[in-house]
Design a protein around this motif. Structure first.
Motif, PDB file in Angstrom:
ATOM      1  N   ARG A 105      59.937  -1.730 -27.550  1.00 35.01           N
ATOM      2  CA  ARG A 105      61.491  -1.703 -27.928  1.00 35.01           C
ATOM      3  C   ARG A 105      61.524  -2.504 -29.155  1.00 35.01           C
ATOM      4  NH1 ARG A 105      63.410  -2.432 -23.118  1.00 35.01           N
ATOM      5  NH2 ARG A 105      63.889  -0.313 -22.722  1.00 35.01           N
ATOM      6  N   MET A 106      60.925  -3.798 -29.177  1.00 31.43           N
ATOM      7  CA  MET A 106      61.019  -4.683 -30.405  1.00 31.43           C
ATOM      8  C   MET A 106      60.624  -3.994 -31.525  1.00 31.43           C
ATOM      9  SD  MET A 106      59.047  -8.114 -30.575  1.00 31.43           S
ATOM     10  CE  MET A 106      57.422  -7.276 -30.874  1.00 31.43           C
ATOM     11  N   TYR A 107      59.362  -3.285 -31.536  1.00 27.01           N
ATOM     12  CA  TYR A 107      58.670  -2.734 -32.653  1.00 27.01           C
ATOM     13  C   TYR A 107      59.792  -1.506 -33.067  1.00 27.01           C
ATOM     14  CZ  TYR A 107      54.501  -5.373 -32.345  1.00 27.01           C
ATOM     15  OH  TYR A 107      53.570  -6.305 -32.424  1.00 27.01           O
ATOM     16  N   TYR A 108      60.317  -1.066 -32.187  1.00 18.20           N
ATOM     17  CA  TYR A 108      61.058   0.360 -32.521  1.00 18.20           C
ATOM     18  C   TYR A 108      62.391  -0.090 -33.416  1.00 18.20           C
ATOM     19  CZ  TYR A 108      64.534   3.971 -32.208  1.00 18.20           C
ATOM     20  OH  TYR A 108      65.534   5.018 -32.546  1.00 18.20           O
ATOM     21  N   VAL A 112      63.355   0.761 -36.734  1.00 18.58           N
ATOM     22  CA  VAL A 112      64.609   1.581 -37.483  1.00 18.58           C
ATOM     23  C   VAL A 112      65.934   0.730 -37.590  1.00 18.58           C
ATOM     24  CG1 VAL A 112      66.228   3.348 -36.886  1.00 18.58           C
ATOM     25  CG2 VAL A 112      63.996   3.824 -36.499  1.00 18.58           C
ATOM     26  N   GLY A 113      66.184   0.006 -36.557  1.00 19.26           N
ATOM     27  CA  GLY A 113      67.636  -0.895 -36.279  1.00 19.26           C
ATOM     28  C   GLY A 113      67.519  -1.903 -37.534  1.00 19.26           C
ATOM     29  N   LEU A 153      74.458   4.150 -35.000  1.00 17.47           N
ATOM     30  CA  LEU A 153      74.754   3.174 -36.255  1.00 17.47           C
ATOM     31  C   LEU A 153      75.496   1.945 -35.588  1.00 17.47           C
ATOM     32  CD1 LEU A 153      76.640   5.556 -38.833  1.00 17.47           C
ATOM     33  CD2 LEU A 153      74.477   4.489 -39.129  1.00 17.47           C
ATOM     34  N   ILE A 154      76.238   1.996 -34.301  1.00 19.97           N
ATOM     35  CA  ILE A 154      76.438   1.133 -33.790  1.00 19.97           C
ATOM     36  C   ILE A 154      75.560   0.291 -33.066  1.00 19.97           C
ATOM     37  CG2 ILE A 154      78.114   0.011 -31.824  1.00 19.97           C
ATOM     38  CD1 ILE A 154      79.930   2.594 -32.291  1.00 19.97           C
ATOM     39  N   TYR A 155      74.556   0.934 -32.453  1.00 21.81           N
ATOM     40  CA  TYR A 155      73.252   0.255 -31.860  1.00 21.81           C
ATOM     41  C   TYR A 155      72.513  -0.538 -32.936  1.00 21.81           C
ATOM     42  CZ  TYR A 155      68.728   0.374 -30.327  1.00 21.81           C
ATOM     43  OH  TYR A 155      67.387  -0.157 -29.746  1.00 21.81           O
ATOM     44  N   ARG A 160      70.148  -6.892 -32.514  1.00 23.43           N
ATOM     45  CA  ARG A 160      70.153  -8.351 -32.137  1.00 23.43           C
ATOM     46  C   ARG A 160      70.593  -8.588 -30.745  1.00 23.43           C
ATOM     47  NH1 ARG A 160      70.585 -11.473 -37.932  1.00 23.43           N
ATOM     48  NH2 ARG A 160      68.708 -10.601 -38.908  1.00 23.43           N
ATOM     49  N   SER A 161      71.861  -7.984 -30.332  1.00 26.02           N
ATOM     50  CA  SER A 161      72.435  -8.210 -29.183  1.00 26.02           C
ATOM     51  C   SER A 161      72.404  -7.231 -28.330  1.00 26.02           C
ATOM     52  CB  SER A 161      74.091  -8.632 -29.394  1.00 26.02           C
ATOM     53  OG  SER A 161      74.629  -7.470 -30.051  1.00 26.02           O
TER      54      SER A 161
END
Length: 204
Positions: A105-108, A112-113, A153-155, A160-161
């Motif tokens: 999840r961190m790498y994802y 993207v995020g 987009l909100i995600y 970070r949170s």
């Protein structure tokens, strides 16, 4: 004669136990973990982890080729960590699986995020939105951006949170910008159409 019968039964019984039990258990797994695999004690945990792996795999499949190529290391590491998670789940190593999923999840998020978040923070006015009971990112996006398919987009803006989009909480504060670039909207809609709506988790 009876001694031969008893001996044969003992040998046969040993072979039967090995053939029935030994082949399905990882020899490196702990005795407790192996027992849980056999009894189904951790069935719920296993399903939850498998669901997380599936969700992340789906998210990764929605990443466009250009982003993958430009961030190859993050993409490859996310894929590798999900493979580790799959293997760990199969061998009842649930703590290892959970750690691997967190790393994936961190790498994802970095893939993207992080990139999108850095690009969109300066666009338009920013609103602080307080999550209420019953909210979903899908619903918040519909209210704030007039398009539920823009929830990624909100995600991304709050990556970070929000470690896991399935886990948002009442009273959590989200930053939402008034507008986004057209290519970011396109990425969000593509991801939303393949992933679906996120749900609210309030731990109750």
């Amino acid at each position: 004669m009876s001694r031969i019968v008893y001996l044969s039964l003992a040998v046969f019984g040993s072979i039967f136990l090995v053939s029935c039990g030994g082949a399905s258990i990882d020899p490196d797994a702990s005795p407790v973990a192996a027992s849980n695999c056999e009894t189904g004690y951790n069935t719920d945990m296993e399903r939850q982890l498998q669901s997380s792996v599936y969700s992340l795999n789906t998210d990764l499949s929605g990443v466009d080729k250009k982003t993958r190529n430009e961030n190859k290391m993050q993409y490859d590491e996310a894929v590798n960590m999900l493979k580790v998670a799959d293997s760990s789940i199969a061998n009842c190593r649930y703590d290892e699986a959970n750690s691997a999923i967190d790393e994936a999840r961190m790498y994802y998020n970095a893939l993207v995020g992080g990139a999108v978040m850095a690009e969109i923070q300066g666009l338009g006015a920013m609103t602080n939105y307080k999550v209420m009971r019953g909210d979903t990112l899908w619903g918040i996006s519909d209210k704030q951006l007039n398009d539920p398919f823009l929830w990624p987009l909100i995600y991304w803006s709050n990556s970070r949170s929000i470690n896991d989009p399935d886990l948002i909480y009442p009273d959590q504060m989200l930053k939402i910008w008034a507008d986004y670039e057209s290519d970011h909207k396109a990425k969000a809609r593509k991801m939303a159409s393949s992933r679906g709506a996120w749900s609210l988790y309030d731990n109750k």
